[in-house]
Motif scaffolding. Structure first.
Motif, PDB file in Angstrom:
ATOM      1  N   ALA A 180      16.620  52.198  20.499  1.00 51.67           N
ATOM      2  CA  ALA A 180      15.835  51.091  19.946  1.00 51.67           C
ATOM      3  C   ALA A 180      14.437  51.057  20.554  1.00 51.67           C
ATOM      4  O   ALA A 180      13.474  50.645  19.904  1.00 51.67           O
ATOM      5  N   GLY A 181      14.337  51.468  21.823  1.00 58.17           N
ATOM      6  CA  GLY A 181      13.038  51.463  22.488  1.00 58.17           C
ATOM      7  C   GLY A 181      12.536  50.072  22.812  1.00 58.17           C
ATOM      8  O   GLY A 181      11.331  49.862  23.004  1.00 58.17           O
ATOM      9  N   THR A 182      13.454  49.106  22.867  1.00 53.90           N
ATOM     10  CA  THR A 182      13.081  47.721  23.166  1.00 53.90           C
ATOM     11  C   THR A 182      13.930  47.209  24.325  1.00 53.90           C
ATOM     12  O   THR A 182      15.027  47.720  24.582  1.00 53.90           O
ATOM     13  N   PRO A 183      13.468  46.185  25.005  1.00 53.71           N
ATOM     14  CA  PRO A 183      14.285  45.593  26.058  1.00 53.71           C
ATOM     15  C   PRO A 183      15.495  44.853  25.467  1.00 53.71           C
ATOM     16  O   PRO A 183      15.604  44.675  24.254  1.00 53.71           O
ATOM     17  N   VAL A 184      16.381  44.416  26.348  1.00 58.00           N
ATOM     18  CA  VAL A 184      17.442  43.486  25.962  1.00 58.00           C
ATOM     19  C   VAL A 184      16.805  42.101  25.888  1.00 58.00           C
ATOM     20  O   VAL A 184      16.226  41.619  26.867  1.00 58.00           O
ATOM     21  N   TYR A 185      16.871  41.472  24.708  1.00 59.42           N
ATOM     22  CA  TYR A 185      16.180  40.204  24.479  1.00 59.42           C
ATOM     23  C   TYR A 185      17.140  39.016  24.517  1.00 59.42           C
ATOM     24  O   TYR A 185      18.314  39.131  24.133  1.00 59.42           O
ATOM     25  N   ALA A 186      16.624  37.859  24.924  1.00 57.26           N
ATOM     26  CA  ALA A 186      17.402  36.621  24.943  1.00 57.26           C
ATOM     27  C   ALA A 186      16.438  35.437  24.890  1.00 57.26           C
ATOM     28  O   ALA A 186      15.226  35.606  25.071  1.00 57.26           O
ATOM     29  N   THR A 213      22.781  42.440  32.631  1.00 63.15           N
ATOM     30  CA  THR A 213      21.522  42.465  33.360  1.00 63.15           C
ATOM     31  C   THR A 213      20.634  41.307  32.899  1.00 63.15           C
ATOM     32  O   THR A 213      20.903  40.664  31.889  1.00 63.15           O
ATOM     33  N   THR A 214      19.568  41.076  33.637  1.00 56.06           N
ATOM     34  CA  THR A 214      18.642  40.009  33.258  1.00 56.06           C
ATOM     35  C   THR A 214      17.825  40.448  32.046  1.00 56.06           C
ATOM     36  O   THR A 214      17.172  41.496  32.075  1.00 56.06           O
ATOM     37  N   ALA A 264      20.489  36.043  33.140  1.00 54.42           N
ATOM     38  CA  ALA A 264      21.590  36.974  32.917  1.00 54.42           C
ATOM     39  C   ALA A 264      22.904  36.224  32.747  1.00 54.42           C
ATOM     40  O   ALA A 264      23.155  35.214  33.412  1.00 54.42           O
ATOM     41  N   ALA A 265      23.734  36.727  31.854  1.00 52.95           N
ATOM     42  CA  ALA A 265      25.113  36.256  31.769  1.00 52.95           C
ATOM     43  C   ALA A 265      25.897  36.867  32.921  1.00 52.95           C
ATOM     44  O   ALA A 265      25.646  37.999  33.328  1.00 52.95           O
ATOM     45  N   GLY A 314      21.952  39.542  21.747  1.00 54.41           N
ATOM     46  CA  GLY A 314      21.088  38.892  22.720  1.00 54.41           C
ATOM     47  C   GLY A 314      21.256  39.480  24.105  1.00 54.41           C
ATOM     48  O   GLY A 314      21.223  40.702  24.291  1.00 54.41           O
ATOM     49  N   ARG A 315      21.477  38.621  25.095  1.00 54.14           N
ATOM     50  CA  ARG A 315      21.447  39.044  26.495  1.00 54.14           C
ATOM     51  C   ARG A 315      22.644  39.883  26.934  1.00 54.14           C
ATOM     52  O   ARG A 315      22.630  40.429  28.045  1.00 54.14           O
ATOM     53  N   VAL A 316      23.688  39.991  26.117  1.00 57.06           N
ATOM     54  CA  VAL A 316      24.861  40.737  26.555  1.00 57.06           C
ATOM     55  C   VAL A 316      24.863  42.181  26.037  1.00 57.06           C
ATOM     56  O   VAL A 316      25.907  42.796  25.843  1.00 57.06           O
ATOM     57  N   SER A 317      23.676  42.715  25.823  1.00 60.57           N
ATOM     58  CA  SER A 317      23.496  44.152  25.649  1.00 60.57           C
ATOM     59  C   SER A 317      23.124  44.760  27.004  1.00 60.57           C
ATOM     60  O   SER A 317      22.907  44.036  27.979  1.00 60.57           O
TER      61      SER A 317
END
Length: 379
Positions: free
Chosen positions: A120-126, A147-148, A131-132, A107-110
């Protein structure tokens, strides 16, 4: 008769019967170049199978490319990864031990700049664009923090990724899968009201925040039937999660009881341990409380494992009192390939941890066995 005899009684877990009640708990070891399991990893798991573990749970295994803080964690989305894991499961089975894959989404901690996230070509999803706090990506320039993230538009797409990962785990010969629902990763991010601010069916009420994890479990069960477990850590802390005690109790009692009604093989409760807590604004982040006492009564069907510095004496006592079915041992399995055999034979757990290589191998890949497969078994 040994004082730990109760730990060495067979235990039915889902459709399998393990030889004793000692589980090797999942711990990141960071030894998979390009996310593909290796022969060195096989040696590591075989050592611990020979060491007497009743059930091995793998290190966290990514269901899709993600930019983790650990550059060399394994995945289970490609044919090459499935093939690598198949060599490991075959070897573990040859030693007479069972093995589950722990399925993991961060999730968000990538991090968007991590190589795997770029591939992956994708955003960091959550669940929400929150942001953590904290984090440290040591292999990126400047060692940036979290990051957010981008809010997940359709959580069912990630549920399908979990289902496909379970299919791959089955092809790789695993006996079951464990959902990583602990330590601030994606399932916890949906459960936690601080990281989940959604106003749709996936957020808001306790029932809605629990929906994602429960739907993932149902997807995993569609592949593995009763051979599905989950690990949870209600105390929070790590990766900037945690709610008030009242909300924590309400959320996790509901989630655990609902998960238990799905017919899982086991639920592992991770209790509060200081090294999984973080300090933010001068205060410890976790909500410290009695994990076993607070949630054991919510589990009526699944087997119960407790983890978090559970020693042989305490584990034996809790099994004999009927409070748990088994002990999940993490750190000591890293430093001792033969934990169960040592406990059975009354030998000390006296290997000295190599803290520099505990979670990360040396920079030179040819030396990755250091702090990994070079811990000796007892004579």
């Amino acid at each position: 008769m040994s004082s730990v005899t109760s730990l060495f009684q067979p235990l039915k877990v889902g459709s399998i019967t393990i030889q004793n009640r000692i589980q090797m708990s999942a711990l990141t070891r960071n030894r998979a170049p390009n996310t593909v399991p290796t022969e060195l990893m096989k040696d590591y798991y075989v050592q611990r199978a020979r060491g007497g573990a009743g059930l091995i749970v793998t290190e966290g295994t990514l269901i899709t490319r993600q930019g983790t803080e650990w550059e060399y964690v394994p995945g289970i989305w490609s044919p090459e990864q499935v093939s690598g894991w198949k060599k490991i499961t075959d070897a573990v089975h040859t030693e007479g031990t069972y093995i589950y894959a722990q399925l993991w989404h961060l999730g968000r901690v990538s991090h968007p700049d991590a190589p795997q996230q770029k591939l992956a070509g994708t955003p960091v999803y959550a669940p929400s664009a929150i942001a953590a706090r904290g984090g440290k990506f040591r292999f990126l320039p400047g060692e940036p923090g979290y990051t957010t993230p981008t809010e997940i538009e359709d959580p069912t797409a990630i549920i399908e990724q979990f289902r496909q990962a379970a299919e791959n785990a089955k092809a790789a010969g695993f006996d079951g899968v464990e959902l990583h629902g602990a330590t601030g990763y994606l399932v916890t991010q949906f459960l936690d009201s601080g990281s989940n601010k959604r106003t749709d069916q996936w957020g808001g009420s306790v029932e809605n925040r629990a929906r994602f994890g429960l739907e993932v479990l149902k997807a995993l069960k569609s592949v593995f039937g009763e051979n599905v477990g989950i690990k949870v850590s209600p105390a929070g802390g790590y990766n900037d999660v945690g709610m008030t005690l009242e909300e924590t109790l309400e959320t996790f009692r509901y989630f655990i009881s609902q998960a238990d009604q799905l017919g899982l093989s086991y639920i592992t409760l991770l209790r509060y341990v200081p090294h999984l807590d973080i300090e933010i604004d001068g205060k410890l982040r976790a909500t410290q409380h009695d994990i076993l006492g607070s949630y054991r009564s919510s589990i009526k069907n699944a087997k119960v494992f407790l983890t978090g510095a559970v020693g042989a004496e305490e584990g034996t006592k809790l099994v004999e009192e009927g409070k748990i079915d088994g002990a999940a041992i993490g750190l000591n399995h890293v430093t001792h390939p033969d934990v169960a055999n040592r406990i059975r034979d009354g030998k000390p757990l006296d290997n000295v941890p190599n803290w520099q290589t505990m979670m990360m191998g040396p920079g030179d890949e040819t030396k990755w066995h250091i702090g990994y497969t070079d811990y000796p078994a007892a004579a």
